[in-house]
Design a protein around this motif. Structure first.
Motif, PDB file in Angstrom:
ATOM      1  N   LEU A 118      -1.879   0.866   8.636  1.00 61.22           N
ATOM      2  CA  LEU A 118      -1.965   1.813   7.497  1.00 61.22           C
ATOM      3  C   LEU A 118      -2.685   2.875   7.887  1.00 61.22           C
ATOM      4  N   ARG A 119      -3.759   2.808   8.870  1.00 55.54           N
ATOM      5  CA  ARG A 119      -4.595   4.043   9.289  1.00 55.54           C
ATOM      6  C   ARG A 119      -3.685   4.885  10.218  1.00 55.54           C
ATOM      7  N   TYR A 148       0.859  -1.298  -0.016  1.00 53.90           N
ATOM      8  CA  TYR A 148       0.022  -0.029   0.132  1.00 53.90           C
ATOM      9  C   TYR A 148       1.020   1.225   0.057  1.00 53.90           C
ATOM     10  N   ASP A 189      -0.634  11.930   7.458  1.00 56.98           N
ATOM     11  CA  ASP A 189      -1.557  12.826   6.917  1.00 56.98           C
ATOM     12  C   ASP A 189      -1.690  12.777   5.265  1.00 56.98           C
ATOM     13  N   THR A 190      -1.781  11.575   4.809  1.00 59.82           N
ATOM     14  CA  THR A 190      -1.603  11.412   3.340  1.00 59.82           C
ATOM     15  C   THR A 190      -2.749  10.367   2.728  1.00 59.82           C
ATOM     16  N   GLU A 191      -2.782  10.734   1.536  1.00 62.57           N
ATOM     17  CA  GLU A 191      -3.908   9.708   0.894  1.00 62.57           C
ATOM     18  C   GLU A 191      -3.185   8.463   0.475  1.00 62.57           C
ATOM     19  N   SER A 192      -2.971   7.426   1.170  1.00 61.66           N
ATOM     20  CA  SER A 192      -2.134   6.384   0.699  1.00 61.66           C
ATOM     21  C   SER A 192      -3.108   5.237   0.026  1.00 61.66           C
ATOM     22  N   SER A 244      -7.743  -0.572  -4.130  1.00 63.61           N
ATOM     23  CA  SER A 244      -8.147  -0.120  -2.769  1.00 63.61           C
ATOM     24  C   SER A 244      -9.326   0.643  -2.896  1.00 63.61           C
ATOM     25  N   LEU A 275      -4.469  -3.098   8.197  1.00 58.92           N
ATOM     26  CA  LEU A 275      -5.260  -2.034   8.182  1.00 58.92           C
ATOM     27  C   LEU A 275      -5.156  -0.967   9.534  1.00 58.92           C
ATOM     28  N   ALA A 313      -1.309   6.696   7.932  1.00 58.93           N
ATOM     29  CA  ALA A 313      -1.946   7.867   7.668  1.00 58.93           C
ATOM     30  C   ALA A 313      -2.095   9.006   8.252  1.00 58.93           C
ATOM     31  N   LYS A 314      -2.243   8.599   9.529  1.00 52.76           N
ATOM     32  CA  LYS A 314      -2.610   9.748  10.631  1.00 52.76           C
ATOM     33  C   LYS A 314      -1.280  10.307  10.810  1.00 52.76           C
TER      34      LYS A 314
END
Lengths: 171, 121
Positions: free
Chosen positions: A160-161, A50, A168-171, A100, A157, A164-165
Motif C-alpha cells: 500500500l505504501r 484499502y 500519490d494519493t491518500e488512500s 485506518s 502495508l 501510494a507512492k
C-alpha cells in the motif's frame, strides 16, 4: 483512488487473479501442520480493503474462495470450510480498513487471519469433526493464524505504501 | 508525499495483535481434560471396557496383572519372557497402549477422538 475509479472492474480482476495465483502457489508449499496455510492468498483481499469499496473487496474474496478450491481439488470440503471463513475474514478486514485512522494494515491482517481460522474451526466443528480435538488444537491454530495474518498485514502495508507512492494519493 | 506516512503503524495495532494472541491462547481454557477416556482391556476371550478408577485386573489364564492407579494403567506382572508390556510402564493419554503379545493381552487408552486428518487437507 481517483485514477482507478474507472478501472474498478479491472482492479477487482487483477486482485482476484493474484489471489488465485497465490492460493495455488500456497497449495504447493507443504507446511508441517495440515490445515495451516501461510494465508498469502488473503493478501490481495487485504490490499483491496484499502483501495476498493467494500462490495468490490468482498467480490475479490468471493472469487478467491470459489476459484482456488476449484483449481486445487477437494472442492466440496474446501468450499465448505473456506468460503465462510474467507468471507468473514474479508468483512473483518474491510471494517478494520475503515478504521485506518487508528489501526494500520498490520491489525487488519492479524484480525483477518484470526477470523479466518476461528470461523474455519467452528465450521469444521459443526460439519465434520464432532470432537474435542477441535478445541484442543484451537489455541495453536489461532495463534499461528494471527501471526501469519500479521505477516500478510506487513506485506500489504508495504504494497500500500508503494501504491501510494505510485499514485500519490491518500488512500 | 512521504510514503511511510501512509498507513503508519499505530500503538493500537500492537494492542490489537496482543489481544488476538491472548484470545487465541485463552481458548486453551476450553480444552476439556480427561473425562471421556476409557480403558480397553483386551484378552483372547473378551474385551472389557473399564474406567480409570483405581483397581487391579488379574488375568490368571493369561498370566498377567494390570493395575489402574491415579488415572494411569500398566502391567505390573506378566509371565512372558521379554516383559515388554511391563517395561512399557504407565499409559494414560489417548491412543497409548501397553501390549503383551505372547500372552495376547493389551490395555489401550481409548478416547472419543475423531480423525482430524480425514478433513485436514
Amino acid at each position: 483512488m481517483t485514477p482507478l475509479r474507472n478501472n474498478r472492474a479491472a482492479l477487482v480482476g487483477v486482485l482476484a487473479g493474484t489471489a488465485c495465483a497465490l492460493g495455488i502457489a500456497e497449495h504447493l508449499v507443504a507446511l508441517p501442520v495440515p490445515g495451516v496455510r501461510l494465508g498469502l492468498a488473503n493478501l490481495p483481499v487485504l490490499v483491496g480493503a484499502y483501495i476498493l469499496p467494500p462490495s468490490a473487496t468482498l467480490l475479490v474474496a468471493f472469487m478467491k474462495a470459489l476459484l482456488v478450491p476449484l483449481l486445487t481439488g477437494n472442492i466440496v470440503i474446501k468450499l465448505a470450510l473456506g468460503l465462510p471463513a474467507t468471507m468473514a475474514a474479508a468483512i473483518v478486514m474491510v471494517m478494520t480498513a475503515k478504521l485506518s485512522r487508528i489501526l494500520s494494515p498490520l491489525s487488519a491482517g492479524a484480525a483477518g487471519g484470526f477470523t479466518h481460522m476461528a470461523v474455519q474451526l467452528v465450521t469444521a466443528g459443526a460439519l465434520f469433526v464432532q470432537s474435542r480435538a477441535i478445541v484442543a488444537i484451537a489455541p495453536w491454530f489461532l495463534s499461528i493464524a494471527t501471526l501469519t495474518g500479521l505477516v500478510t498485514g506487513f506485506c500489504s502495508l508495504m504494497l500500500l505504501r508503494a501504491y501510494a507512492k505510485v499514485y500519490d494519493t491518500e488512500s | 508525499m512521504k510514503s511511510d506516512r501512509v498507513h503508519p503503524v499505530r500503538l493500537l495495532d500492537w494492542a490489537v495483535i496482543a489481544a488476538l494472541l491472548i484470545i487465541s491462547a485463552a481458548t486453551v481454557l476450553f480444552v476439556p481434560t480427561g473425562g471421556e477416556r476409557r480403558l480397553l482391556l483386551l484378552s483372547p476371550g473378551e474385551t472389557r471396557t473399564v474406567g480409570f478408577e483405581d483397581a487391579v485386573y488379574p488375568f490368571p489364564e493369561e498370566g498377567v496383572i494390570i493395575e489402574v492407579k491415579d488415572g494411569r494403567a500398566r502391567f505390573i506382572e506378566a509371565d512372558c519372557p521379554d516383559q515388554v508390556c511391563v517395561k512399557t510402564g504407565w499409559v494414560s493419554s489417548c491412543g497409548q497402549a501397553a501390549i503383551c503379545a505372547p500372552n495376547r493381552v493389551a490395555v489401550v487408552v481409548s478416547c472419543e477422538e475423531a480423525a482430524i486428518d480425514a478433513i485436514a487437507e
